[in-house]
Design a protein around this motif. Structure first.
Motif, PDB file in Angstrom:
ATOM      1  N   GLU A 239       0.829  -1.192   0.000  1.00 51.32           N
ATOM      2  CA  GLU A 239       0.000   0.000   0.000  1.00 51.32           C
ATOM      3  C   GLU A 239       0.874   1.257   0.000  1.00 51.32           C
ATOM      4  O   GLU A 239       0.429   2.322  -0.375  1.00 51.32           O
ATOM      5  CB  GLU A 239      -0.839  -0.059   1.281  1.00 51.32           C
TER       6      GLU A 239
ATOM      7  N   THR B 200      -2.227   4.024  -8.592  1.00 49.00           N
ATOM      8  CA  THR B 200      -3.260   4.543  -9.472  1.00 49.00           C
ATOM      9  C   THR B 200      -3.285   6.064  -9.359  1.00 49.00           C
ATOM     10  O   THR B 200      -3.272   6.604  -8.268  1.00 49.00           O
ATOM     11  CB  THR B 200      -4.637   3.979  -9.066  1.00 49.00           C
TER      12      THR B 200
ATOM     13  N   ASN C 176      -0.719   9.469  -2.762  1.00 51.34           N
ATOM     14  CA  ASN C 176      -1.858  10.202  -2.187  1.00 51.34           C
ATOM     15  C   ASN C 176      -1.369  11.432  -1.428  1.00 51.34           C
ATOM     16  O   ASN C 176      -1.896  12.531  -1.576  1.00 51.34           O
ATOM     17  CB  ASN C 176      -2.642   9.323  -1.197  1.00 51.34           C
TER      18      ASN C 176
ATOM     19  N   GLN D 160       1.221   3.765  -3.059  1.00 49.91           N
ATOM     20  CA  GLN D 160      -0.034   4.478  -3.302  1.00 49.91           C
ATOM     21  C   GLN D 160      -0.259   5.550  -2.244  1.00 49.91           C
ATOM     22  O   GLN D 160      -0.662   6.668  -2.548  1.00 49.91           O
ATOM     23  CB  GLN D 160      -1.195   3.478  -3.298  1.00 49.91           C
ATOM     24  N   GLN D 161       0.014   5.202  -0.995  1.00 49.55           N
ATOM     25  CA  GLN D 161      -0.192   6.184   0.077  1.00 49.55           C
ATOM     26  C   GLN D 161       0.760   7.361  -0.076  1.00 49.55           C
ATOM     27  O   GLN D 161       0.401   8.501   0.206  1.00 49.55           O
ATOM     28  CB  GLN D 161      -0.020   5.538   1.461  1.00 49.55           C
TER      29      GLN D 161
END
Lengths: 310, 413
Positions: A3, A144, A10, A6-7
């Motif tokens: 993860e 993403t 973000n 992605q984090q």
């Protein structure tokens, strides 16, 4: 831990937005030592400027590729007008007044701008939808990126590069540096400090406007209150990076954004910390980070490079 | 010098934050004074407290308009002889502090004999005592937190804290489990990610959902609490995606639920979000975008459009020319106002056609015993002040609108 990338993304995206708004705080502070608390609202009016272009000026169904540059121009025109107007009518008369006076004015202006949009902008009493960029998300590895975020990915570094060029390489930019260092001497050397101050406000507002458009594209909605919390975060980013330092503002924004994302994602996994890890605690961690930085490095991460007067 | 400027910054930051927060709770209801006892007739005011501006205004304006319709209908029918009803609406902006100020203002206006509202359970908490001290009846069309009627220990021992508080909406003690049963038994989803906004309503709903879902054999693969002030839920969305959940349950309201659903789908988790009546609003679909299709919400009662008793309401609402939709609580708001109107009628009839001097207490007592066929079905209250009508409906987003999927009454835990 798959993860993590992605984090981080973000956090960096959120942080870029904080950074874009933080630049305005930092530049104005660097030059006139004023914390423009209405800057969050300038960000908000910028977003509404873009919406106005899309919803009321362009014909229905205009392609986003055509609309987006025009929306950006609309956002910048509105934000810069508001900021320059604020400088001229709210701050300039108070320039020699004690520092608390313009600060209170700024808070008043912040409220006034919010209420003005609330009262007069059509259907702005609750959130208004903002147009989005068509097309699906992009996936790189297991990260993403949304189409709405692409704007931010492109706009944030471009804005920074432009700003670096402007401040370091142009006459006006050097005038800004000189004014930040010592306004009286700069004036004696023939720098038009009034003009420099207006440019600092305008430039900060333009970046906030880009941030406002990015916010609209990212979340698909804007509202009259959006500037308050984001402005507070951007201000925090500016202090974190070293208020007065424009690179510090961007760095502070990124650090803050990443801290929020990572605290949401991982604090709960630390034994005994599961109660303090949810997204509702992200702001708390962001401010704890700020306090820690200020305790151990009071000048902020990069210190003051532009302004050295405080 | 540097240190001093830092202190100034910090002080300014605090001052700014405080100022803006305080200003968010300003009372903007400007109506005051009463016309009671004017001429031959008496004017009875029905107060409305709801968020008329801000994020939740779509629901609040629906409440206001529906009460307005009830008041106009009662006046047109001359339902209570010698009494003209009037409504006064106050905006609570979904803030408990504003709600309490509004409550005090209603109490001090002697023509007010009943108040419809508020929308939020957290706001109701701040108002209940003010109304109860004045024996002024309050009927909420929308509060669903069980503690409001059954006391904070409602899961163990039920005891009604305030005799002046009633509601026409059913409670989360029923709504959460109803959703859990639907998700587990009908939708066949066993892994859920539970998110709430930590407010009275949202956290309560998430808790009752979770306990029923795990009891049925479902698994909670993750929990999160979000900050309702932000719009960035990307970190949460990434967690949801990586948790392997098949469905997200959200306890909270549509201003956050919409962006949350959108960002969860954008993160790549193609799973439905289900929420309570706070999510069931057209604005949710607007905020969540096209990816909201398949999202679910439970709401109190049967769909207003399908009830025979509601057809007339819908037609009258349309004829009333209201600008805003009656929204999720329109029918309940109409019934709440009507319960007060019926109670006033009873009190006036019992007193020989005049309002008694202790009208407020008498009206409160009369609301306890009202029973009539309302927009949402039979309207009456149990010993806690809760609606006896415990109907619930699951709605799903289909083709850009909420469509009823299943309606039923909750069958015990």
């Amino acid at each position: 831990m798959n993860e993590l990338p992605q984090q981080l993304v973000n956090g960096l995206l959120l942080g870029s937005m904080y950074g874009l708004v933080a630049i305005g705080y930092t530049m104005v502070y660097g030059i006139v030592q004023l914390i423009n608390f209405a800057h969050g609202e300038i960000f908000m009016t910028g977003a509404f400027g873009a919406l106005t272009v899309y919803a009321y000026i362009l014909p229905d169904g205009t392609s986003m590729w055509v609309a987006l540059p025009l929306m950006l121009i609309g956002a910048i025109v509105v934000a810069v007008t508001v900021a320059v107007g604020a400088e001229r009518f709210a701050y300039r008369p108070l320039r020699t007044a004690p520092r608390l006076a313009p600060l209170i004015t700024a808070i008043g202006l912040s409220l006034a701008l919010q209420q003005a949009v609330w009262a007069w902008y059509p259907e702005a009493k609750s959130a208004r939808t903002f147009p989005t960029i068509p097309g699906g998300p992009f996936t790189i590895g297991n990260v993403t990126i949304q189409t709405g975020d692409i704007f931010l990915v492109v706009a944030a570094p471009l804005s920074m590069a432009f700003l670096a060029y402007f401040v370091m390489r142009t006459r006006t930019g050097r005038g800004m540096q000189a004014t930040a260092q010592d306004p009286d001497t700069a004036k004696l050397m023939g720098v038009n400090t009034d003009r420099i101050i207006v440019i600092a406000f305008a430039l900060g507002a333009a970046f906030a406007a880009v941030g406002g458009v990015a916010y609209g594209l990212k979340y698909g909605q804007i509202d009259f209150k959006m500037g308050f919390l984001l402005g507070l975060k951007a201000f925090t980013a500016a202090v974190l990076g070293g208020i007065g330092n424009i690179y510090g503002a961007m760095l502070g924004g990124l650090v803050l954004g990443v801290a929020e994302a990572l605290s949401t994602a991982y604090i709960a996994d630390i034994p005994g910390m599961d109660k303090f890890g949810s997204q509702s605690w992200a702001d708390v961690w962001a401010f704890i980070l700020l306090i820690l930085v200020l305790l151990f490095r009071p000048q902020g991460l990069l210190g003051e490079r532009v302004a050295d007067r405080a | 010098m540097r240190q001093r400027s830092l202190i100034a910054i910090t002080a300014a930051l605090a001052a700014g934050a405080l100022t803006l927060t305080a200003c968010g709770s300003r009372d903007s209801g400007g109506d005051k004074g009463s016309d009671s006892g004017k001429g031959g007739g008496t004017t009875v005011t029905i107060g409305i407290d709801a968020p008329l501006t801000g994020d939740l205004s779509a629901l609040g304006l629906g409440i206001k308009n529906s009460v307005d319709l009830a008041v106009n209908t009662a006046n047109k029918q001359n339902l209570v002889k010698g009494v003209t009803f009037k409504m006064v609406a106050k905006d609570d902006q979904a803030q408990p502090s504003s709600g309490q100020q509004n409550a005090s203002a209603f109490v001090s206006d002697s023509s007010v004999l009943g108040v419809v509202g508020p929308l939020n359970s957290s706001v109701a908490q701040s108002m209940q005592k003010v109304f109860d001290d004045a024996k002024l009846v309050e009927v909420s069309p929308a509060n669903t937190n069980p503690a409001l009627t059954q006391g904070t220990d409602w899961q163990k021992t039920k005891s009604r804290p305030y005799k002046s508080y009633f509601r026409t909406a059913t409670t989360d003690a029923i709504q959460g489990p109803f959703a859990a049963q639907y998700v587990f038994n009908k939708a066949k989803k066993t892994k859920v990610f539970v998110i709430d906004d930590k407010k009275t309503y949202g956290a309560g709903l998430a808790a009752t959902f979770t306990s029923e879902f795990t009891k049925l054999g479902g698994k909670v693969v993750g929990t999160e609490h979000i900050n309702p002030d932000t719009k960035d839920f990307s970190a949460v969305a990434t967690k949801v995606k990586n948790s392997g959940a098949e469905v997200v349950y959200y306890g909270g309201e549509y201003p956050q639920a919409g962006p949350l659903s959108k960002q969860i789908k954008a993160a790549g988790a193609n799973i439905p979000l289900i929420g309570g009546d706070g999510v069931y609003d057209p604005t949710y679909i607007k905020l969540a975008g096209s990816s909201a299709t398949g999202d679910l919400a439970t709401s109190v009662g049967a769909p207003v459009e399908t009830l025979a008793s509601a057809k007339e309401f819908v037609a009258n609402y349309k004829a009333g020319g209201y600008k805003e939709d009656y929204a999720a609580y329109g029918g309940y708001s109409y019934d709440s106002a009507w319960a007060i109107i019926e109670a006033v009628k009873k009190v006036v009839d019992d007193n020989g056609g005049k309002l008694p001097s202790d009208a407020r207490a008498k009206v409160t007592a009369a609301v306890q015993n009202v029973s009539f066929d309302g927009v949402t079905g039979k309207v009456s209250f149990d010993e806690y002040g809760d609606a006896t009508n415990k109907q619930l409906t699951v709605y799903s987003v289909t083709g850009g609108a909420w469509k009823a999927v299943e309606s039923g009454t909750y069958a015990g835990g």
